[in-house]
Design an enzyme around this catalytic site. Structure first.
Site, short mmCIF file in Angstrom:
data_model
loop_
_atom_site.label_atom_id
_atom_site.label_comp_id
_atom_site.label_asym_id
_atom_site.label_seq_id
_atom_site.Cartn_x
_atom_site.Cartn_y
_atom_site.Cartn_z
N ASP A 304 0.90 -1.09 0.04
CA ASP A 304 0.00 0.00 0.20
C ASP A 304 0.89 1.14 -0.10
OD1 ASP A 304 -2.21 1.83 0.26
OD2 ASP A 304 -3.19 0.46 1.55
N HIS A 305 0.27 2.28 0.11
CA HIS A 305 1.19 3.69 -0.05
C HIS A 305 0.97 4.52 1.32
CE1 HIS A 305 0.50 3.44 -4.44
NE2 HIS A 305 1.44 2.56 -4.28
N HIS A 458 -4.98 4.01 1.25
CA HIS A 458 -6.03 3.14 0.93
C HIS A 458 -5.97 2.26 -0.44
CE1 HIS A 458 -8.33 4.24 4.56
NE2 HIS A 458 -8.08 5.49 4.16
N HIS A 459 -4.76 1.83 -0.77
CA HIS A 459 -4.34 1.26 -2.07
C HIS A 459 -3.75 -0.16 -2.10
CE1 HIS A 459 -3.27 5.88 -3.66
NE2 HIS A 459 -4.80 5.34 -3.63
N THR A 460 -4.55 -0.86 -1.09
CA THR A 460 -4.02 -2.17 -0.70
C THR A 460 -4.04 -3.39 -2.20
OG1 THR A 460 -4.79 -2.03 1.53
CG2 THR A 460 -3.94 -4.12 0.80
#
Length: 524
Positions: A304-305, A458-460
């Site tokens: 994720d980021h 929220h980039h899983t």
């Protein structure tokens, strides 16, 4: 349950059961149902709206981000740890359109470097040149129309943010002052720089995949979308998926189908696999789950980021944004990073207090930059804690665990501070609210500040990674087929071996398109 009601008739044993009507699932189901000879059943845990007016206005208003509102009814919250000492709550959409209904409308393609990495394990189907026709086919680019890079006939309308707001004008001038190049089309694979944000928000309306894909297909007799249907597991008999266990209104039933495709997202899909006996043998056995397939890669890692929010005080009252909360975005490369454009500074034209409170304007409140490190790293681990589907898994993100991770974040924060400190941005800004100069100038103090303010983009991705069947680090093939289990696929961002260098919303849609095409054409 061996049959489901379907409009004016009844469909026995749908050919495909799609679990989840989100960024990938809505796409996959709509495309598969274009074939009138294939019956498709979509099972969505959240409520299902069958026409755009049925969506609450705040779910359509592109100036708002419903997912940023604590306790919003359209999201599913998860308790996670970003670091061992940083608990956090992340959310996923639980409604028609999934997270595309509650996110920010950011619709930026992955970079060519991402496709190079993915095709190295997924094969030529994931090369940039092979996916470009899908990227063109899924969009109607309202800025560029049809050309070698863009499409004009796809379901997703794409428009770049206007940079007319005073804060966006100042951001652009500040980026130019510091020597960053212009990047007018973030979907064209040009050198990273400053530019508008490609968005699936048009004329002030966020158009989710439920609207752009499923609602237009709702009249098809071979497609049924059922809401309030929580899938608890996949039924596997003699090595083949034959259906799913579904809970509806407190009652559990078995829905049988010819093929099952999990599109429950990077959290939901691996959890369902674990509950179905597909995952690391020793972990499943410790939970009392019967092992169907020893698949050590499922949930073993994810990426994720990491993100922090930097707020600044306007010198004067700022107007409400006209159509979107998004302003401009700057991509720059971390030093010694090896991944061009891996740092992102994304502008919010709505105060953070407004995003969290569901208001486009908060007089006197600071505005914000969302600052993130988007280097493709796999630092997270998911663990299923119980055989009871109601018990959520644990998620350890492992953010900022290395000196390089922390250095990249310091760089992104300091560049943001430098932008705000330019005379150009000073036309609208009185400066950052924090961190103060003393903290910015000290690596140790800045690391402490970041850890105390750390969030996530929220980039899983990557919980069910694709790759060769003989690679223990892979769980599915290039077309989402689960290794060792017939009739079962995964089609969402969990199959990406690494997270992309950009937010994955557009890539989630691409996954739905690519895997639907593979199913329709019988690709192996």
């Amino acid at each position: 349950m061996g049959q489901t009601e379907h409009g004016r008739g009844r469909v026995r044993r749908p050919d495909v059961i799609v679990v989840g009507a989100g960024g990938s699932g809505a796409v996959l189901a709509a495309r598969l149902s274009e074939d009138p000879g294939r019956t498709v059943l979509v099972l969505e845990a959240g409520p299902v709206s069958h026409r755009p007016p049925a969506f609450a206005s705040e779910l359509l208003d592109a100036r708002l981000v419903p997912g940023a509102r604590p306790g919003h009814e359209a999201v599913q919250p998860y308790a996670v740890h970003l670091t061992p000492t940083r608990p956090y709550t992340v959310v996923r959409g639980r409604c028609l359109g999934g997270s595309t209904t509650v996110n920010g409308g950011y619709f930026v393609r992955a970079r060519r470097d991402d496709f190079d990495r993915w095709s190295a394990v997924g094969g030529a189907a994931w090369s940039y040149d092979r996916v470009l026709p899908f990227l063109r086919a899924l969009e109607s680019d309202l800025d560029h129309g049809a050309d070698a890079l863009h499409g004009d006939r796809g379901p997703v309308r794409v428009r770049r943010t206007e940079l007319r707001h005073p804060a966006a004008v100042a951001f652009r001038a500040a980026a130019h002052r510091l020597g960053f190049p212009e990047e007018p089309d973030k979907n064209a694979q040009d050198a990273p720089g400053f530019g508008p944000v490609p968005s699936n928000a048009v004329d002030g309306e966020r158009v989710n995949t439920g609207i752009s894909y499923l609602l237009g297909a709702s009249g098809r007799l071979n497609l049924r979308v059922e809401g309030d249907s929580t899938v608890l597991g996949v039924v596997v008999e003699r090595g083949r998926a034959t259906g799913v266990v579904v809970e509806r209104y407190g009652r559990r039933v078995v829905v049988c189908g010819g093929e099952v495709v999990l599109c429950a997202g990077a959290f939901g899909s691996p959890h369902l696999l674990h509950l179905s006996g597909i995952g690391p043998r020793h972990e499943l056995e410790s939970l009392g789950v019967g092992v169907v397939r020893d698949a050590p890669a499922v949930g073993a890692r994810f990426g994720d980021h990491p993100q922090v929010v930097l707020e600044w005080m306007p010198r004067r009252s700022m107007p409400e944004p006209a159509g979107s909360w998004l302003g401009g975005v700057l991509h720059l490369s971390s030093s010694q990073g090896g991944h061009p454009g891996d740092l992102e500074i994304l502008q919010s034209l709505v105060p953070l207090a407004g995003l969290m409170g569901g208001r486009a304007s908060v007089p006197g409140a600071p505005l914000a930059f969302l600052v993130s490190v988007q280097t493709p790293r796999l630092t997270g681990r998911m663990r299923t804690r119980s055989a009871d589907p109601a018990t959520p898994p644990s998620f350890e993100y492992g953010y900022l665990s290395t000196a390089e991770d922390r250095r990249r974040m310091r760089e992104a924060v300091r560049v943001t501070a430098e932008l705000v400190g330019t005379s150009d941005f000073g036309e609208v800004s009185g400066g950052l609210t924090e961190p103060v100069v003393r903290i910015l100038d000290d690596d140790r103090l800045l690391d402490q500040w970041v850890l105390g303010h750390l969030g996530t983009s929220h980039h899983t991705c990557g919980t069910v990674p694709m790759g060769p069947a003989d690679d223990p680090r892979a769980a599915v093939d290039a077309y989402g087929r689960v290794h060792g289990v017939e009739g079962l696929r995964v089609a969402d961002t969990s199959i990406l071996p690494t997270p992309p260098l950009r937010g994955p919303a557009a890539t989630a849609v691409l996954i739905g398109e690519l895997i639907a095409d593979a199913v329709r054409r019988g690709l192996t």
